[in-house]
Design a protein around this motif. Structure first.
Motif, PDB file in Angstrom:
ATOM      1  N   THR A 228      -4.263   1.998 -17.274  1.00 20.28           N
ATOM      2  CA  THR A 228      -4.472   3.167 -16.425  1.00 20.28           C
ATOM      3  C   THR A 228      -4.542   2.714 -14.972  1.00 20.28           C
ATOM      4  OG1 THR A 228      -6.873   3.003 -16.737  1.00 20.28           O
ATOM      5  CG2 THR A 228      -5.673   4.540 -18.171  1.00 20.28           C
ATOM      6  N   ILE A 229      -4.107   3.596 -14.087  1.00 17.98           N
ATOM      7  CA  ILE A 229      -4.132   3.325 -12.643  1.00 17.98           C
ATOM      8  C   ILE A 229      -4.716   4.561 -11.958  1.00 17.98           C
ATOM      9  CG2 ILE A 229      -2.771   2.811 -10.581  1.00 17.98           C
ATOM     10  CD1 ILE A 229      -0.596   1.708 -12.496  1.00 17.98           C
ATOM     11  N   ALA A 230      -5.674   4.346 -11.079  1.00 18.91           N
ATOM     12  CA  ALA A 230      -6.226   5.425 -10.257  1.00 18.91           C
ATOM     13  C   ALA A 230      -5.848   5.179  -8.807  1.00 18.91           C
ATOM     14  CB  ALA A 230      -7.744   5.495 -10.388  1.00 18.91           C
ATOM     15  N   THR A 231      -5.500   6.249  -8.107  1.00 24.16           N
ATOM     16  CA  THR A 231      -5.273   6.157  -6.663  1.00 24.16           C
ATOM     17  C   THR A 231      -6.236   7.108  -5.955  1.00 24.16           C
ATOM     18  OG1 THR A 231      -3.521   7.850  -6.671  1.00 24.16           O
ATOM     19  CG2 THR A 231      -2.838   5.561  -6.959  1.00 24.16           C
ATOM     20  N   GLY A 232      -6.586   6.733  -4.738  1.00 22.84           N
ATOM     21  CA  GLY A 232      -7.513   7.558  -3.963  1.00 22.84           C
ATOM     22  C   GLY A 232      -7.395   7.236  -2.492  1.00 22.84           C
ATOM     23  N   SER A 233      -8.182   7.944  -1.677  1.00 20.68           N
ATOM     24  CA  SER A 233      -8.140   7.681  -0.239  1.00 20.68           C
ATOM     25  C   SER A 233      -9.379   8.217   0.446  1.00 20.68           C
ATOM     26  CB  SER A 233      -6.882   8.293   0.399  1.00 20.68           C
ATOM     27  OG  SER A 233      -7.109   9.617   0.805  1.00 20.68           O
ATOM     28  N   MET A 234      -9.483   7.894   1.733  1.00 19.84           N
ATOM     29  CA  MET A 234     -10.586   8.379   2.563  1.00 19.84           C
ATOM     30  C   MET A 234     -10.303   9.750   3.165  1.00 19.84           C
ATOM     31  SD  MET A 234     -12.694   5.936   2.211  1.00 19.84           S
ATOM     32  CE  MET A 234     -13.939   6.626   3.301  1.00 19.84           C
ATOM     33  N   SER A 235      -9.131  10.327   2.900  1.00 14.64           N
ATOM     34  CA  SER A 235      -8.688  11.513   3.633  1.00 14.64           C
ATOM     35  C   SER A 235      -9.346  12.803   3.172  1.00 14.64           C
ATOM     36  CB  SER A 235      -7.172  11.662   3.523  1.00 14.64           C
ATOM     37  OG  SER A 235      -6.522  10.547   4.072  1.00 14.64           O
ATOM     38  N   LYS A 236      -9.365  13.054   1.874  1.00 16.13           N
ATOM     39  CA  LYS A 236      -9.700  14.386   1.368  1.00 16.13           C
ATOM     40  C   LYS A 236     -11.206  14.581   1.210  1.00 16.13           C
ATOM     41  CE  LYS A 236      -5.250  15.009   1.000  1.00 16.13           C
ATOM     42  NZ  LYS A 236      -4.508  15.795   1.990  1.00 16.13           N
ATOM     43  N   ALA A 237     -11.803  13.874   0.257  1.00 17.37           N
ATOM     44  CA  ALA A 237     -13.224  14.064  -0.018  1.00 17.37           C
ATOM     45  C   ALA A 237     -14.115  13.411   1.023  1.00 17.37           C
ATOM     46  CB  ALA A 237     -13.568  13.516  -1.399  1.00 17.37           C
ATOM     47  N   TYR A 238     -13.563  12.450   1.796  1.00 18.30           N
ATOM     48  CA  TYR A 238     -14.391  11.662   2.702  1.00 18.30           C
ATOM     49  C   TYR A 238     -14.146  11.951   4.186  1.00 18.30           C
ATOM     50  CZ  TYR A 238     -15.284   9.066  -1.597  1.00 18.30           C
ATOM     51  OH  TYR A 238     -15.627   8.707  -2.884  1.00 18.30           O
ATOM     52  N   SER A 239     -13.326  12.942   4.509  1.00 19.13           N
ATOM     53  CA  SER A 239     -13.220  13.471   5.885  1.00 19.13           C
ATOM     54  C   SER A 239     -12.667  12.502   6.913  1.00 19.13           C
ATOM     55  CB  SER A 239     -14.596  13.966   6.377  1.00 19.13           C
ATOM     56  OG  SER A 239     -15.056  15.024   5.588  1.00 19.13           O
TER      57      SER A 239
END
Length: 403
Positions: A228-239
């Motif tokens: 499994t691979i997860a991707t994420g960022s500082m943009s959406k939930a972290y403003s």
């Protein structure tokens, strides 16, 4: 590799967001300054100047990402699981969009087959297709609160299926794939040796469901399947969209290494300064204040949007979002969907309110749908919805219907 087709969501945002007076198409939680970020830290002596080390030499830094940032991400992915996620299983990228791209670039080849959760961010199916993969869409069902049918997923999978792509929480609907369904997906994928990638860029912004709820979805990395691979960022939930920091993570080190090898052709490293800001935001002293601020903002603004939908229920229908920053609202007149693109264009021209037409951004089958981003600053959402209300009263009956 031919270029993918035009990325319609991003083209719409690029065209309209700089001139919008009330941007309620925005998909990020209301962005903050570094001063505001410092104020959210539990240590109230912290100043913005403490976040960035101005004495540090600005070379490339750690190619795969700073130790401080990857350590904080490792801690987040290791919560409530038996086996911690190693820092070396995380790659820092310039945004989740770069993370998604490098996964596809590293793992797919012509003739592979991909199944993609839909509707979703166009990149997640257009880029695999541009790399020569065959793509089938696993459709969420609006009549079933946007839940897709697991039996349909099983029917879509082929012998050459390489990748199942999820988006959880889902853009544009604000819905989730619940825990029980995720377990079914994982068990099925493991039985077929299929990689599962989950774009979790809106995680952990849950405002209509809590961890105590049996349906609360864990990260894809928490379900016991290594592929499994997860991707994420500082943009959406972290403003913090402006710092351009994202990541990909997997419990399978071989997958991480394949992505790292492909990454050499796209990204040398991510700004040291940006990573310092991201590491501070995800530190234990700051994370709870930042997320608490954004979850409360989402709850407050969603109440405003719900009141609008109820007031206009003759024309509007939706499934109220439980996570993320977006809602997918269907506008009709006399039982027929409106021309959403004409609606959005007229709305911005006459009122300065920006929203996004669903059929333009997410596929022609979503006629009449409009994506609203409701986690901008409350005054923008409140004033924007008031302008939409006045538009509905004066202009709505003259809008064309969808063809």
């Amino acid at each position: 590799m031919p270029p993918p087709p035009p990325f319609t969501v991003e083209q719409w945002m690029d065209k309209y967001e700089t001139t919008a007076k009330y941007n309620i198409a925005e998909t990020c939680c209301a962005s903050i300054s570094i001063d505001e970020l410092a104020s959210l830290c539990e240590n109230k002596q912290t100043k913005a100047s403490d976040i960035i080390d101005l004495s540090a030499i600005q070379h490339y830094g750690d190619i795969r990402g700073s130790t401080a940032l990857r350590s904080n991400l490792s801690r987040l992915y290791s919560t409530k699981v038996g086996t911690p996620l190693a820092e070396d299983n995380i790659l820092i990228q310039p945004g989740a969009i770069a993370s998604n791209f490098v996964v596809f670039y590293a793992l797919l080849k012509p003739g592979d087959h991909v199944v993609c959760h839909y509707p979703t961010y166009q990149q997640l199916y257009s880029v695999p297709a541009s790399l020569g993969a065959e793509v089938d869409l696993w459709r969420s069902k609006p009549e079933n609160a946007w839940l897709p049918d697991f039996e349909e997923l099983k029917a879509l999978v082929r012998d050459n299926t390489k990748l199942i792509v999820l988006n959880n929480p889902q853009n544009p609907t604000g819905q989730i794939l619940p825990k029980a369904l995720l377990h079914k997906i994982i068990d099925f994928a493991e039985s077929k040796d299929i990689i599962v990638m989950s774009d979790e860029v809106y995680r952990p912004l849950f405002h209509g469901i809590t961890p105590m709820n049996k349906d609360f979805p864990p990260s894809i990395l928490s379900l016991g399947y290594k592929n499994t691979i997860a991707t994420g960022s500082m943009s959406k939930a972290y403003s913090l969209a402006g710092i351009r920091v994202g990541w990909l993570a997997s419990r399978n080190k071989d997958l991480v290494e394949k992505c790292a090898s492909a990454r050499d052709y796209t990204t040398i490293s991510v700004s040291q300064l940006d990573q310092q800001i991201a590491a501070f935001a995800l530190s234990p002293d700051t994370l709870h204040g930042l997320l608490g601020r954004n979850i409360q903002l989402a709850k407050t603004n969603l109440e405003l949007l719900e009141r609008f939908v109820i007031k206009h229920d003759e024309y509007c229908s939706w499934t109220k979002p439980v996570a993320g920053t977006t809602a997918f609202i269907k506008f009709e007149r006399d039982g027929k969907p409106i021309d959403a693109k004409a609606f959005c264009e007229a709305l911005q021209e006459k009122t300065g309110v920006m929203v996004l037409p669903g059929d333009y951004g997410f596929g022609e089958e979503w006629k009449g749908y409009v994506r609203v981003g409701f986690v901008n600053r409350t005054e923008i959402v409140k004033e924007g919805l008031e302008e939409v209300r006045k538009f509905m009263r004066k202009e709505y009956d003259d809008l064309p219907l969808a063809e």
